[in-house]
Scaffold this motif. Structure first.
Motif, PDB file in Angstrom:
ATOM      1  N   GLY A 152       6.046  10.745   0.514  1.00 25.31           N
ATOM      2  CA  GLY A 152       5.301   9.786   1.319  1.00 25.31           C
ATOM      3  C   GLY A 152       3.912   9.536   0.747  1.00 25.31           C
ATOM      4  O   GLY A 152       3.473   8.393   0.627  1.00 25.31           O
ATOM      5  N   LEU A 153       3.238  10.615   0.383  1.00 21.73           N
ATOM      6  CA  LEU A 153       1.921  10.495  -0.229  1.00 21.73           C
ATOM      7  C   LEU A 153       2.016   9.764  -1.561  1.00 21.73           C
ATOM      8  O   LEU A 153       1.188   8.899  -1.872  1.00 21.73           O
ATOM      9  N   GLY A 154       3.031  10.112  -2.348  1.00 23.61           N
ATOM     10  CA  GLY A 154       3.207   9.458  -3.637  1.00 23.61           C
ATOM     11  C   GLY A 154       3.452   7.969  -3.504  1.00 23.61           C
ATOM     12  O   GLY A 154       2.954   7.169  -4.313  1.00 23.61           O
ATOM     13  N   ARG A 155       4.195   7.563  -2.482  1.00 24.70           N
ATOM     14  CA  ARG A 155       4.456   6.136  -2.274  1.00 24.70           C
ATOM     15  C   ARG A 155       3.159   5.386  -1.963  1.00 24.70           C
ATOM     16  O   ARG A 155       2.947   4.277  -2.451  1.00 24.70           O
ATOM     17  N   ASP A 156       2.291   6.000  -1.151  1.00 26.36           N
ATOM     18  CA  ASP A 156       0.997   5.373  -0.871  1.00 26.36           C
ATOM     19  C   ASP A 156       0.144   5.312  -2.122  1.00 26.36           C
ATOM     20  O   ASP A 156      -0.506   4.291  -2.387  1.00 26.36           O
ATOM     21  N   PHE A 157       0.110   6.404  -2.865  1.00 24.29           N
ATOM     22  CA  PHE A 157      -0.718   6.457  -4.070  1.00 24.29           C
ATOM     23  C   PHE A 157      -0.269   5.426  -5.097  1.00 24.29           C
ATOM     24  O   PHE A 157      -1.087   4.833  -5.801  1.00 24.29           O
ATOM     25  N   ALA A 158       1.044   5.191  -5.182  1.00 19.92           N
ATOM     26  CA  ALA A 158       1.584   4.236  -6.149  1.00 19.92           C
ATOM     27  C   ALA A 158       1.661   2.807  -5.612  1.00 19.92           C
ATOM     28  O   ALA A 158       1.945   1.875  -6.374  1.00 19.92           O
ATOM     29  N   GLY A 159       1.444   2.622  -4.308  1.00 22.47           N
ATOM     30  CA  GLY A 159       1.522   1.287  -3.735  1.00 22.47           C
ATOM     31  C   GLY A 159       2.925   0.725  -3.696  1.00 22.47           C
ATOM     32  O   GLY A 159       3.127  -0.497  -3.835  1.00 22.47           O
ATOM     33  N   VAL A 160       3.899   1.594  -3.497  1.00 23.20           N
ATOM     34  CA  VAL A 160       5.295   1.149  -3.440  1.00 23.20           C
ATOM     35  C   VAL A 160       5.496   0.216  -2.244  1.00 23.20           C
ATOM     36  O   VAL A 160       4.887   0.396  -1.182  1.00 23.20           O
ATOM     37  N   THR A 161       6.328  -0.799  -2.409  1.00 23.95           N
ATOM     38  CA  THR A 161       6.626  -1.730  -1.323  1.00 23.95           C
ATOM     39  C   THR A 161       7.045  -0.979  -0.066  1.00 23.95           C
ATOM     40  O   THR A 161       7.920  -0.123  -0.107  1.00 23.95           O
ATOM     41  N   GLY A 162       6.408  -1.297   1.056  1.00 22.07           N
ATOM     42  CA  GLY A 162       6.707  -0.637   2.316  1.00 22.07           C
ATOM     43  C   GLY A 162       5.828   0.560   2.600  1.00 22.07           C
ATOM     44  O   GLY A 162       5.864   1.100   3.720  1.00 22.07           O
ATOM     45  N   SER A 163       5.019   1.007   1.645  1.00 25.80           N
ATOM     46  CA  SER A 163       4.115   2.131   1.871  1.00 25.80           C
ATOM     47  C   SER A 163       2.968   1.693   2.783  1.00 25.80           C
ATOM     48  O   SER A 163       2.733   0.505   3.012  1.00 25.80           O
ATOM     49  N   ARG A 164       2.225   2.670   3.282  1.00 22.86           N
ATOM     50  CA  ARG A 164       1.115   2.349   4.174  1.00 22.86           C
ATOM     51  C   ARG A 164       0.075   1.483   3.473  1.00 22.86           C
ATOM     52  O   ARG A 164      -0.429   0.517   4.046  1.00 22.86           O
ATOM     53  N   VAL A 165      -0.249   1.812   2.231  1.00 17.56           N
ATOM     54  CA  VAL A 165      -1.261   1.042   1.505  1.00 17.56           C
ATOM     55  C   VAL A 165      -0.768  -0.380   1.248  1.00 17.56           C
ATOM     56  O   VAL A 165      -1.517  -1.352   1.436  1.00 17.56           O
ATOM     57  N   TYR A 166       0.469  -0.515   0.825  1.00 14.82           N
ATOM     58  CA  TYR A 166       1.040  -1.851   0.591  1.00 14.82           C
ATOM     59  C   TYR A 166       0.999  -2.672   1.879  1.00 14.82           C
ATOM     60  O   TYR A 166       0.567  -3.837   1.875  1.00 14.82           O
ATOM     61  N   ASN A 167       1.450  -2.084   2.987  1.00 16.94           N
ATOM     62  CA  ASN A 167       1.489  -2.813   4.252  1.00 16.94           C
ATOM     63  C   ASN A 167       0.087  -3.211   4.717  1.00 16.94           C
ATOM     64  O   ASN A 167      -0.119  -4.307   5.249  1.00 16.94           O
ATOM     65  N   ALA A 168      -0.885  -2.305   4.530  1.00 15.81           N
ATOM     66  CA  ALA A 168      -2.259  -2.595   4.946  1.00 15.81           C
ATOM     67  C   ALA A 168      -2.830  -3.755   4.142  1.00 15.81           C
ATOM     68  O   ALA A 168      -3.518  -4.628   4.689  1.00 15.81           O
ATOM     69  N   LEU A 169      -2.556  -3.791   2.840  1.00 13.21           N
ATOM     70  CA  LEU A 169      -3.032  -4.897   2.013  1.00 13.21           C
ATOM     71  C   LEU A 169      -2.342  -6.197   2.411  1.00 13.21           C
ATOM     72  O   LEU A 169      -2.986  -7.246   2.545  1.00 13.21           O
ATOM     73  N   ARG A 170      -1.055  -6.142   2.631  1.00  8.92           N
ATOM     74  CA  ARG A 170      -0.288  -7.333   3.035  1.00  8.92           C
ATOM     75  C   ARG A 170      -0.767  -7.888   4.372  1.00  8.92           C
ATOM     76  O   ARG A 170      -0.851  -9.106   4.568  1.00  8.92           O
ATOM     77  N   ASP A 171      -1.116  -6.977   5.313  1.00  9.15           N
ATOM     78  CA  ASP A 171      -1.456  -7.385   6.671  1.00  9.15           C
ATOM     79  C   ASP A 171      -2.952  -7.607   6.882  1.00  9.15           C
ATOM     80  O   ASP A 171      -3.392  -7.836   8.011  1.00  9.15           O
ATOM     81  N   GLY A 172      -3.758  -7.530   5.831  1.00  9.11           N
ATOM     82  CA  GLY A 172      -5.188  -7.787   5.944  1.00  9.11           C
ATOM     83  C   GLY A 172      -6.005  -6.631   6.483  1.00  9.11           C
ATOM     84  O   GLY A 172      -7.174  -6.812   6.842  1.00  9.11           O
ATOM     85  N   GLN A 173      -5.423  -5.434   6.532  1.00  7.45           N
ATOM     86  CA  GLN A 173      -6.152  -4.253   6.999  1.00  7.45           C
ATOM     87  C   GLN A 173      -6.795  -3.483   5.850  1.00  7.45           C
ATOM     88  O   GLN A 173      -7.430  -2.451   6.057  1.00  7.45           O
ATOM     89  N   LEU A 174      -6.627  -3.980   4.659  1.00  6.13           N
ATOM     90  CA  LEU A 174      -7.221  -3.398   3.462  1.00  6.13           C
ATOM     91  C   LEU A 174      -7.703  -4.548   2.587  1.00  6.13           C
ATOM     92  O   LEU A 174      -7.002  -5.540   2.421  1.00  6.13           O
ATOM     93  N   SER A 175      -8.912  -4.418   2.060  1.00  7.73           N
ATOM     94  CA  SER A 175      -9.493  -5.452   1.211  1.00  7.73           C
ATOM     95  C   SER A 175      -9.641  -4.917  -0.203  1.00  7.73           C
ATOM     96  O   SER A 175     -10.183  -3.825  -0.410  1.00  7.73           O
ATOM     97  N   TYR A 176      -9.157  -5.681  -1.177  1.00  7.65           N
ATOM     98  CA  TYR A 176      -9.278  -5.315  -2.594  1.00  7.65           C
ATOM     99  C   TYR A 176     -10.073  -6.423  -3.283  1.00  7.65           C
ATOM    100  O   TYR A 176      -9.694  -7.586  -3.229  1.00  7.65           O
ATOM    101  N   ARG A 177     -11.191  -6.042  -3.932  1.00  7.73           N
ATOM    102  CA  ARG A 177     -12.098  -7.034  -4.501  1.00  7.73           C
ATOM    103  C   ARG A 177     -12.512  -6.638  -5.922  1.00  7.73           C
ATOM    104  O   ARG A 177     -12.514  -5.457  -6.270  1.00  7.73           O
TER     105      ARG A 177
END
Length: 265
Positions: free
Chosen positions: A233-258
């Motif tokens: 689970g941690l590895g999926r977030d760290f790698a940004g795998v589709t469906g991971s928490r980080v991926y979902n947050a970026l997709r849903d506007g809860q994470l900003s990458y600049r």
């Protein structure tokens, strides 16, 4: 608290966790030749930059470095990359943008050991060191690069002050990173107070999201092969795998990458 929340926790706890996590990753991944630890980048239409055959498997990660590094002319310059990871970006930028000297610095001693063995490029060197206490004199570098690392730092404003200290007059700070929504105000305040002139900024979230999608299958296969199940689970977030928490947050506007480009006066 989920493990991923601990990884993005604040202060000394964060630094202690990263001190353990990155050497662990290096030990697990070095045999696989993993030279990039950052998320990826793909424009629409695709960026399509020409790459050497050895770089092609890493295209999406290379393109993030290409985007950040080409915001200023690095040819013939003395460049520092803070938090160079496994050195793939340092190697690519040195070979293609032709700085006179490129120094990759990282806190992870195992990572620096890996970089020195893996990346033998003229003008490229690696050193172990701390982003909050850069081991260089004032006004040493024409450019400082920092890609997707500052969210790990316990004192981000201190890092920014160190960047300004080691930059020469007219030098550039080329930067890209992300924050979850609750950390954006503090991030923006620190950036507003940086003693450098902001030349460019861009929301690259959609480009990073496409890059994550491009790399998702290969990242998942690597995680399945190299990490114990309790860390998947941690590895999926760290790698940004589709469906991971980080991926979902970026997709849903809860994470900003600049990305940013700053210049020293």
């Amino acid at each position: 608290m989920p493990i991923i929340d601990h990884l993005f926790a604040i202060g000394p706890i964060r630094k202690a966790i990263w001190r353990l996590w990155y050497p662990f990753l290096t030990r697990r991944l070095h045999e696989e030749g993993v030279v990039f630890l950052n998320y990826a980048f793909e424009t629409e239409p695709p960026l399509g930059i020409p790459l050497e055959p050895a770089d092609e498997p890493h295209r999406a990660c290379v393109q993030l470095y290409h985007h950040v590094g080409t915001q200023a002319d690095l040819a013939g310059k003395n460049v520092l990359e803070v938090s160079c990871g496994h050195g793939g970006g340092a190697s690519y930028l040195t070979r293609t943008l032709r700085p006179e000297k490129y120094t990759g610095l990282d806190l992870n001693p195992k990572g620096i050991e890996f970089c020195k063995k893996r990346h033998r490029v003229a003008g490229l060197d690696f050193i172990q060191g701390d982003a909050g206490n850069l081991p260089f004199p004032d006004h040493t570098f024409d450019a400082v690069i920092n890609v997707e690392a500052s969210h790990c730092y316990p004192d981000f404003p201190k890092f920014l002050s160190e960047v300004a200290r080691v930059l020469r007059p007219g030098g550039h700070f080329l930067y890209a990173d992300f924050r979850f929504s609750d950390g954006i105000p503090e991030w923006e305040k620190a950036i507003e107070n940086i003693p450098l002139r902001q030349l460019k900024t861009r929301d690259i979230g959609p480009d990073v999201l496409r890059g994550m999608e491009k790399n998702s299958a290969s990242s998942q296969a690597l995680l399945d092969k190299k990490l114990p199940k309790f860390l998947h689970g941690l590895g999926r977030d760290f790698a940004g795998v589709t469906g991971s928490r980080v991926y979902n947050a970026l997709r849903d506007g809860q994470l900003s990458y600049r990305s940013y480009c700053f210049q020293q006066a």
